[in-house]
Design a protein around this motif. Structure first.
Motif, PDB file in Angstrom:
ATOM      1  N   ALA A   1     -16.512  -0.766  13.067  1.00  0.00           N
ATOM      2  CA  ALA A   1     -15.097  -0.413  13.082  1.00  0.00           C
ATOM      3  C   ALA A   1     -14.280  -1.572  13.652  1.00  0.00           C
ATOM      4  N   ASN A   2     -13.196  -1.903  12.982  1.00  0.00           N
ATOM      5  CA  ASN A   2     -12.272  -2.946  13.439  1.00  0.00           C
ATOM      6  C   ASN A   2     -10.881  -2.358  13.560  1.00  0.00           C
ATOM      7  N   TYR A   3     -10.248  -2.559  14.731  1.00  0.00           N
ATOM      8  CA  TYR A   3      -8.905  -2.041  14.973  1.00  0.00           C
ATOM      9  C   TYR A   3      -7.899  -2.798  14.115  1.00  0.00           C
ATOM     10  N   LYS A   4      -6.966  -2.052  13.535  1.00  0.00           N
ATOM     11  CA  LYS A   4      -5.902  -2.648  12.737  1.00  0.00           C
ATOM     12  C   LYS A   4      -4.579  -2.070  13.230  1.00  0.00           C
ATOM     13  N   SER A   5      -3.661  -2.928  13.630  1.00  0.00           N
ATOM     14  CA  SER A   5      -2.368  -2.504  14.177  1.00  0.00           C
ATOM     15  C   SER A   5      -1.524  -1.788  13.132  1.00  0.00           C
ATOM     16  N   ALA A   6      -0.547  -1.045  13.623  1.00  0.00           N
ATOM     17  CA  ALA A   6       0.423  -0.405  12.731  1.00  0.00           C
ATOM     18  C   ALA A   6       1.157  -1.481  11.947  1.00  0.00           C
ATOM     19  N   MET A   7       1.548  -1.149  10.728  1.00  0.00           N
ATOM     20  CA  MET A   7       2.230  -2.129   9.879  1.00  0.00           C
ATOM     21  C   MET A   7       3.435  -1.483   9.201  1.00  0.00           C
ATOM     22  N   ILE A   8       4.435  -2.313   8.943  1.00  0.00           N
ATOM     23  CA  ILE A   8       5.574  -1.898   8.137  1.00  0.00           C
ATOM     24  C   ILE A   8       5.618  -2.830   6.940  1.00  0.00           C
ATOM     25  N   HIS A   9       5.656  -2.248   5.757  1.00  0.00           N
ATOM     26  CA  HIS A   9       5.777  -3.014   4.513  1.00  0.00           C
ATOM     27  C   HIS A   9       7.213  -2.854   4.033  1.00  0.00           C
ATOM     28  N   PRO A  10       8.111  -3.778   4.414  1.00  0.00           N
ATOM     29  CA  PRO A  10       9.534  -3.588   4.113  1.00  0.00           C
ATOM     30  C   PRO A  10       9.855  -3.553   2.619  1.00  0.00           C
ATOM     31  N   GLU A  11       9.111  -4.288   1.817  1.00  0.00           N
ATOM     32  CA  GLU A  11       9.407  -4.291   0.379  1.00  0.00           C
ATOM     33  C   GLU A  11       9.021  -2.974  -0.288  1.00  0.00           C
ATOM     34  N   GLN A  12       8.107  -2.241   0.317  1.00  0.00           N
ATOM     35  CA  GLN A  12       7.692  -0.937  -0.216  1.00  0.00           C
ATOM     36  C   GLN A  12       8.255   0.217   0.612  1.00  0.00           C
ATOM     37  N   ASN A  13       8.998  -0.109   1.686  1.00  0.00           N
ATOM     38  CA  ASN A  13       9.540   0.900   2.608  1.00  0.00           C
ATOM     39  C   ASN A  13       8.436   1.835   3.076  1.00  0.00           C
ATOM     40  N   LEU A  14       7.351   1.244   3.600  1.00  0.00           N
ATOM     41  CA  LEU A  14       6.163   1.999   3.961  1.00  0.00           C
ATOM     42  C   LEU A  14       5.735   1.684   5.387  1.00  0.00           C
ATOM     43  N   PHE A  15       5.456   2.747   6.154  1.00  0.00           N
ATOM     44  CA  PHE A  15       4.904   2.599   7.496  1.00  0.00           C
ATOM     45  C   PHE A  15       3.458   3.057   7.452  1.00  0.00           C
ATOM     46  N   VAL A  16       2.551   2.228   7.973  1.00  0.00           N
ATOM     47  CA  VAL A  16       1.132   2.561   8.050  1.00  0.00           C
ATOM     48  C   VAL A  16       0.754   2.588   9.528  1.00  0.00           C
ATOM     49  N   PRO A  17       0.255   3.723  10.037  1.00  0.00           N
ATOM     50  CA  PRO A  17      -0.084   3.807  11.463  1.00  0.00           C
ATOM     51  C   PRO A  17      -1.299   2.944  11.797  1.00  0.00           C
ATOM     52  N   PRO A  18      -1.555   2.723  13.090  1.00  0.00           N
ATOM     53  CA  PRO A  18      -2.753   1.958  13.459  1.00  0.00           C
ATOM     54  C   PRO A  18      -3.998   2.728  13.030  1.00  0.00           C
ATOM     55  N   LEU A  19      -5.069   1.996  12.805  1.00  0.00           N
ATOM     56  CA  LEU A  19      -6.300   2.644  12.361  1.00  0.00           C
ATOM     57  C   LEU A  19      -7.502   1.785  12.675  1.00  0.00           C
ATOM     58  N   LYS A  20      -8.659   2.376  12.480  1.00  0.00           N
ATOM     59  CA  LYS A  20      -9.916   1.627  12.552  1.00  0.00           C
ATOM     60  C   LYS A  20     -10.408   1.482  11.120  1.00  0.00           C
ATOM     61  N   GLU A  21     -10.515   0.249  10.671  1.00  0.00           N
ATOM     62  CA  GLU A  21     -11.106  -0.011   9.357  1.00  0.00           C
ATOM     63  C   GLU A  21     -12.612  -0.056   9.523  1.00  0.00           C
ATOM     64  N   ILE A  22     -13.327   0.593   8.633  1.00  0.00           N
ATOM     65  CA  ILE A  22     -14.778   0.641   8.714  1.00  0.00           C
ATOM     66  C   ILE A  22     -15.370  -0.302   7.675  1.00  0.00           C
ATOM     67  N   GLY A  23     -16.296  -1.126   8.131  1.00  0.00           N
ATOM     68  CA  GLY A  23     -17.036  -2.018   7.256  1.00  0.00           C
ATOM     69  C   GLY A  23     -18.523  -1.717   7.400  1.00  0.00           C
ATOM     70  N   PHE A  24     -19.320  -2.360   6.589  1.00  0.00           N
ATOM     71  CA  PHE A  24     -20.766  -2.144   6.630  1.00  0.00           C
ATOM     72  C   PHE A  24     -21.457  -3.492   6.679  1.00  0.00           C
ATOM     73  N   ASN A  25     -22.384  -3.646   7.623  1.00  0.00           N
ATOM     74  CA  ASN A  25     -23.152  -4.886   7.759  1.00  0.00           C
ATOM     75  C   ASN A  25     -24.620  -4.539   7.542  1.00  0.00           C
ATOM     76  N   ARG A  26     -25.150  -4.947   6.404  1.00  0.00           N
ATOM     77  CA  ARG A  26     -26.540  -4.606   6.065  1.00  0.00           C
ATOM     78  C   ARG A  26     -27.558  -5.384   6.900  1.00  0.00           C
ATOM     79  N   SER A  27     -27.098  -6.356   7.693  1.00  0.00           N
ATOM     80  CA  SER A  27     -28.002  -7.134   8.542  1.00  0.00           C
ATOM     81  C   SER A  27     -28.277  -6.469   9.886  1.00  0.00           C
TER      82      SER A  27
END
Length: 165
Positions: free
Chosen positions: A26-52
């Motif tokens: 899990a990697n923390y990702k800050s809240a973001m505002i996309h002004p061209e799309q008028n979109l607010f995205v709250p903070p989140l944990k992005e999940i990745g997978f490491n097969r190693s």
């Protein structure tokens, strides 16, 4: 059932290793505002997978042991059976759903590929927050309103003085 344990642990830990399969990171990702799309995205944990990440760190096995009221050795056996099942299904060309976490599948050369569940949120601090669209402010309109307010505030009326004749 192991998928639910993995998802539960990802809410509180940054890495959950499934021994013999790989690690969900899990990697923390800050809240973001996309002004061209008028979109607010709250903070989140992005999940990745490491097969190693294949070694047993004990986190998942211990959690399974506690939640299923079995010994650590039995929990390790349950995990090994789960990994064998997932690996054989991937080898057969299946996409294996991993519940709230996402899904796993194989590529042409036998690597495990991970597809995250885009709708899942693993950040407890962002519980209840969702992505939303907003209406942008019209700054020209706001400036006109502020200008009118400034004009009205600067027009002061002299106080009426009583008692003088």
């Amino acid at each position: 059932m192991i998928e639910k344990h993995i998802a539960h642990l990802l809410h509180y830990h940054d890495c959950v290793i499934v021994p013999g399969l790989g690690g969900f990171v899990a990697n923390y990702k800050s809240a973001m505002i996309h002004p061209e799309q008028n979109l607010f995205v709250p903070p989140l944990k992005e999940i990745g997978f490491n097969r190693s990440l294949l070694h047993q760190d004990g986190l998942l096995a211990n959690h399974v042991a506690i939640e299923q009221s079995v010994s650590y050795a039995e929990a390790s056996d349950i995990l090994a059976a789960f990994v064998n099942d997932v690996r054989s299904r991937i080898a057969a060309g299946e996409t294996v759903p991993m519940g709230e976490v996402g899904s796993l599948r194989g590529d042409a050369i036998g690597n495990i590929l991970y597809a995250p569940n885009e709708n899942a949120s693993f950040l407890p601090d962002a519980l209840g927050l969702s992505t939303f669209r907003f209406e942008p402010l019209d700054y020209k309109h706001v400036a006109k309103i502020e200008q009118k307010m400034h004009v009205h505030a600067s027009c002061k009326i002299a106080p009426h003085v009583t008692g003088q004749r």
